[in-house]
Scaffold this motif. Structure first.
Motif, PDB file in Angstrom:
ATOM      1  N   LEU A 205      36.449  -6.833  20.571  1.00 27.71           N
ATOM      2  CA  LEU A 205      35.118  -6.685  21.143  1.00 27.71           C
ATOM      3  C   LEU A 205      35.075  -7.094  22.600  1.00 27.71           C
ATOM      4  CD1 LEU A 205      33.049  -8.352  18.252  1.00 27.71           C
ATOM      5  CD2 LEU A 205      33.089  -5.911  18.799  1.00 27.71           C
ATOM      6  N   PRO A 206      34.183  -6.461  23.374  1.00 28.46           N
ATOM      7  CA  PRO A 206      33.916  -6.956  24.729  1.00 28.46           C
ATOM      8  C   PRO A 206      33.033  -8.196  24.667  1.00 28.46           C
ATOM      9  CG  PRO A 206      32.539  -5.046  24.261  1.00 28.46           C
ATOM     10  CD  PRO A 206      33.422  -5.245  23.056  1.00 28.46           C
TER      11      PRO A 206
ATOM     12  N   LEU B   9      37.141  -6.755  10.232  1.00 28.48           N
ATOM     13  CA  LEU B   9      37.376  -6.493  11.653  1.00 28.48           C
ATOM     14  C   LEU B   9      36.097  -5.997  12.296  1.00 28.48           C
ATOM     15  CD1 LEU B   9      39.318  -6.082  14.115  1.00 28.48           C
ATOM     16  CD2 LEU B   9      39.666  -3.748  13.262  1.00 28.48           C
ATOM     17  N   PHE B  10      35.637  -6.719  13.327  1.00 27.08           N
ATOM     18  CA  PHE B  10      34.532  -6.250  14.159  1.00 27.08           C
ATOM     19  C   PHE B  10      35.137  -5.526  15.358  1.00 27.08           C
ATOM     20  CE2 PHE B  10      32.544  -9.600  11.752  1.00 27.08           C
ATOM     21  CZ  PHE B  10      31.224  -9.175  11.583  1.00 27.08           C
ATOM     22  N   THR B  11      34.759  -4.292  15.531  1.00 28.46           N
ATOM     23  CA  THR B  11      35.333  -3.505  16.612  1.00 28.46           C
ATOM     24  C   THR B  11      34.219  -2.822  17.392  1.00 28.46           C
ATOM     25  OG1 THR B  11      37.019  -1.863  17.136  1.00 28.46           O
ATOM     26  CG2 THR B  11      35.679  -1.457  15.186  1.00 28.46           C
ATOM     27  N   THR B  12      34.578  -2.024  18.371  1.00 26.39           N
ATOM     28  CA  THR B  12      33.579  -1.436  19.262  1.00 26.39           C
ATOM     29  C   THR B  12      33.958  -0.014  19.631  1.00 26.39           C
ATOM     30  OG1 THR B  12      32.382  -1.760  21.358  1.00 26.39           O
ATOM     31  CG2 THR B  12      34.738  -2.268  21.346  1.00 26.39           C
TER      32      THR B  12
ATOM     33  N   VAL C 166      30.515  -2.217  16.458  1.00 27.71           N
ATOM     34  CA  VAL C 166      29.427  -2.608  17.349  1.00 27.71           C
ATOM     35  C   VAL C 166      29.300  -1.553  18.440  1.00 27.71           C
ATOM     36  CG1 VAL C 166      28.637  -4.334  19.009  1.00 27.71           C
ATOM     37  CG2 VAL C 166      29.792  -5.063  16.906  1.00 27.71           C
ATOM     38  N   ALA C 167      28.141  -0.960  18.556  1.00 29.06           N
ATOM     39  CA  ALA C 167      27.900   0.000  19.637  1.00 29.06           C
ATOM     40  C   ALA C 167      27.742  -0.763  20.942  1.00 29.06           C
ATOM     41  CB  ALA C 167      26.649   0.819  19.357  1.00 29.06           C
TER      42      ALA C 167
ATOM     43  N   LEU D 114      26.473   5.219  18.293  1.00 28.06           N
ATOM     44  CA  LEU D 114      27.618   5.551  17.462  1.00 28.06           C
ATOM     45  C   LEU D 114      27.417   6.927  16.819  1.00 28.06           C
ATOM     46  CD1 LEU D 114      28.169   2.165  15.568  1.00 28.06           C
ATOM     47  CD2 LEU D 114      29.316   2.972  17.641  1.00 28.06           C
ATOM     48  N   PRO D 115      28.480   7.672  16.582  1.00 28.20           N
ATOM     49  CA  PRO D 115      28.343   8.957  15.895  1.00 28.20           C
ATOM     50  C   PRO D 115      27.877   8.755  14.463  1.00 28.20           C
ATOM     51  CG  PRO D 115      30.653   8.364  16.140  1.00 28.20           C
ATOM     52  CD  PRO D 115      29.873   7.378  16.955  1.00 28.20           C
TER      53      PRO D 115
END
Length: 646
Positions: free
Chosen positions: A147-148, A191-194, A226-227, A233-234
């Motif tokens: 994540l950022p 996993l939290f991703t973006t 996470v958008a 998000l699509p």
């Protein structure tokens, strides 16, 4: 500048209002001698470790059961047990408020602003914690972030630690292979991703990388996307952050765990081997980071704190802990010099930032651009600037006090991932000397050993800590203890060997000479690289340098790579000036056999120049974990035929 006098002294008013002064007064009944200056407090913290660390727990008002014993044997290193009867919850201690004031403020280079109140933060952490438990996450399980620097990263970290699981993170600027080198070792359950992040004026799409990382982690029970703020998000995205939290309870019953219960896995840079997975306990992480913020940085409730960092850097963990002091954390994502070099200082004024962390390279950029924030900005709120990740030179100190702000506490902390804290840092009640890290950190018995293992002052040697401290890593992941012991304790029994080559100063401060593994050994003589770098500080055309040893048929010689100010070329005259400066500022032994101009230097994931990677390149060896470098293309350019060499 007169080097025999400090470049800055705190005013009597600043000293009187410093939290460190209040802490001294609180500890005074336990001390037989007056606690009236930093030196006396430092000595007390070493001679009375139980009173110091126990008093710190009380002063900070940590929530939990402290227990009756602070430490069983402070001289046992490794092996001392801290607060063995204590029970606490890391996240509970970072959420001391439940009101409508700002807890987090997100800003990015595009001018976006999004605030999250303390009440909203509490509610999202509770909802996320319940969602994690519903996904099967239990104490000791790992939860990872790709994540950022967005509010959702803070929420996910707090939710993870609140249920006794372990948080780890990789910055989104890591490549897929670099992330998997780390995450495969710890096998996260969630996993939290973006879908992306912004930097340098453009959106970097990470959707494909995120899916590739998730697909290569077979133990995952959930992937939560996470958008990025302002994006969508699509429709076919697997599970959004909002959907993951939807319908979950917004209250949490805090579960308390032992002091050493694992809370974080921090990853080493990976430029010298497979990244180490360093496990840190909740209690040690909490005490060390809050000590740094409250005492050394003088963060007060309601103040605003901003660190330029990514989620994969230990500095992010320190920044997050400012919440535990009731301060507001400003989360910045993007380039601090976009869309203009003054963007960061605009933000300091807009958000009334009190404590700011930057990196020395950014100071170089400001200096090269002729920026004078003291003339263009108010900076009324700014009281402390940290400049970390690499040594801060005298030239940097001079620029900050001349062109940014005259009355500001400038500090250059040294420590890092391994100890979740610092060995040397700043003091708001002490003078600042240009080119030196101000003081040794409270509670850390820092010494410098020569080659025979004797403590020395005024000469370079191994940086060590010779007394137990609460944030010694709990373990390396999947290690029986042997790798941890070999990394820090095997070479010098009874001492923590940090891996830095350093020098204690007459003022009680510290100068980092370079990494021990990058210390030059030129025909049997050990040379700290920062002695060369300091000698170059007076040459305005040289902005950065890296010195490495190069073996040859006639022995070992020094090769010096230099980055020059934009538009300049390395000439015979400038090469002679460089050698003369090194001869004058260091010794003739430090003079490089070759000087090579490059446009950039390879950097590890924390932004430090990787001398080891350059050394491998010169020796014709494959660069170990090249993907762990922030800019591996810099290595390719070292071989370019257009380089100027003298």
């Amino acid at each position: 500048m007169n080097v025999s006098t400090p470049i800055w002294r705190p005013t009597p008013e600043r000293m009187a209002n410093a939290r460190m002064r209040a802490f001294m007064q609180r500890l005074q009944p336990a001390s037989a001698s007056p606690l009236d200056a930093y030196d006396s407090l430092y000595r007390f913290s070493l001679s009375q470790p139980a009173a110091f660390w126990g008093g710190l727990w009380d002063y900070l008002g940590l929530r939990g059961e402290k227990g009756g014993l602070v430490v069983d044997d402070p001289l046992r290193l490794p092996g001392a047990r801290w607060f063995p009867q204590a029970r606490l919850n890391f996240a509970e201690n970072l959420l001391p408020r439940d009101d409508a004031a700002d807890a987090l403020v997100f800003r990015n280079e595009q001018g976006m602003r999004r605030a999250l109140s303390w009440r909203m933060l509490q509610q999202q952490v509770a909802a996320c914690a319940h969602a994690l438990e519903s996904a099967g996450v239990r104490p000791g399980d790992r939860v990872a972030g790709y994540l950022p620097n967005v509010p959702e990263a803070i929420v996910a970290m707090l939710a993870t630690t609140s249920i006794g699981a372990i948080w780890c993170a990789c910055s989104p600027d890591y490549g897929v292979a670099s992330c998997l080198d780390r995450l495969r070792q710890v096998e996260p359950k969630v996993l939290f991703t973006t879908n992306g992040y912004v930097h340098g004026g453009r959106f970097h799409d990470l959707a494909d990388k995120s899916r590739e990382i998730a697909a290569a982690l077979p133990g995952l029970a959930r992937t939560v996307t996470v958008a990025y703020p302002g994006s969508t998000l699509p429709d076919d995205e697997n599970l959004s952050y909002e959907a993951f939290l939807a319908g979950r309870p917004c209250r949490i019953a805090w579960k308390r765990f032992p002091f050493d219960h694992p809370a974080f896995i921090l990853f080493s840079s990976g430029t010298t081997g497979t990244p180490k997975c360093i496990v840190h306990g909740a209690g040690g992480s909490l005490l060390q980071t809050l000590k740094e913020l409250a005492l050394h940085c003088d963060v007060h409730p309601e103040e605003r704190v901003m660190y330029l960092t990514t989620t994969g850097w230990m500095v992010w963990n320190v920044m997050a802990s400012a919440l535990g002091l009731g301060a507001t954390v400003i989360l910045y994502d993007g380039s601090p010099a976009f869309p203009s070099t003054s963007a960061l200082w605009d933000l300091v004024d807009d958000e009334d930032i009190a404590v700011l962390r930057i990196v020395p390279r950014l100071i170089e950029q400001y200096q090269a651009a002729g920026l004078r924030p003291r003339d263009s900005h108010r900076l009324a709120s700014l009281k402390c600037i940290q400049a970390g990740s690499s040594p801060l030179s005298s030239r940097h100190y001079e620029y900050v006090y001349r062109e940014i702000k005259e009355d500001v506490h400038l500090m250059s902390p040294a420590g890092g991932t391994d100890i979740m804290g610092t060995l040397a840092t700043g003091s708001p009640i002490s003078p600042v000397w240009a080119g030196e890290i101000q003081v040794l950190s409270l509670g850390m018995k820092v010494e410098v050993y020569d080659d025979s293992g004797r403590p020395v002052v005024g000469q370079p040697g191994e940086l060590v800590c010779t007394q137990a401290f609460p944030s010694v890593p709990v373990a390396f992941w999947n290690d029986d203890g042997s790798r941890l012991h070999a990394a820090y304790f095997q070479q010098i029994p009874g001492a923590w060997r940090h891996g830095d080559w350093a020098r204690l100063t007459a003022h009680g401060g510290l100068i980092i000479e370079g990494r021990s593994d990058a210390t030059l050994n030129v025909n049997g003589i050990r040379i700290g690289t920062s002695e060369i770098y300091r000698a170059l500080q007076g040459l305005e055309l040289v902005t950065e340098a890296a010195a490495v040893e190069c073996p040859g048929p006639d022995g070992t010689s020094i090769v010096l790579f230099v980055v020059l100010r934009e538009g300049n070329q390395l000439s015979g005259t400038l090469a002679a000036d460089i050698r003369n400066a090194i001869r004058t500022g260091a010794t003739s032994r430090h003079i490089p056999a070759s000087i090579v101009q490059v446009d950039d230097l390879p950097r590890s994931s924390n932004g430090k120049v990787s001398e080891v990677a350059i050394r491998d390149f010169l020796a014709g060896r494959p660069t170990r974990h090249r993907d762990g470098l922030l800019n591996p293309e810099a290595l390719d350019r070292l071989a370019a035929s257009s380089l100027t060499t003298h």
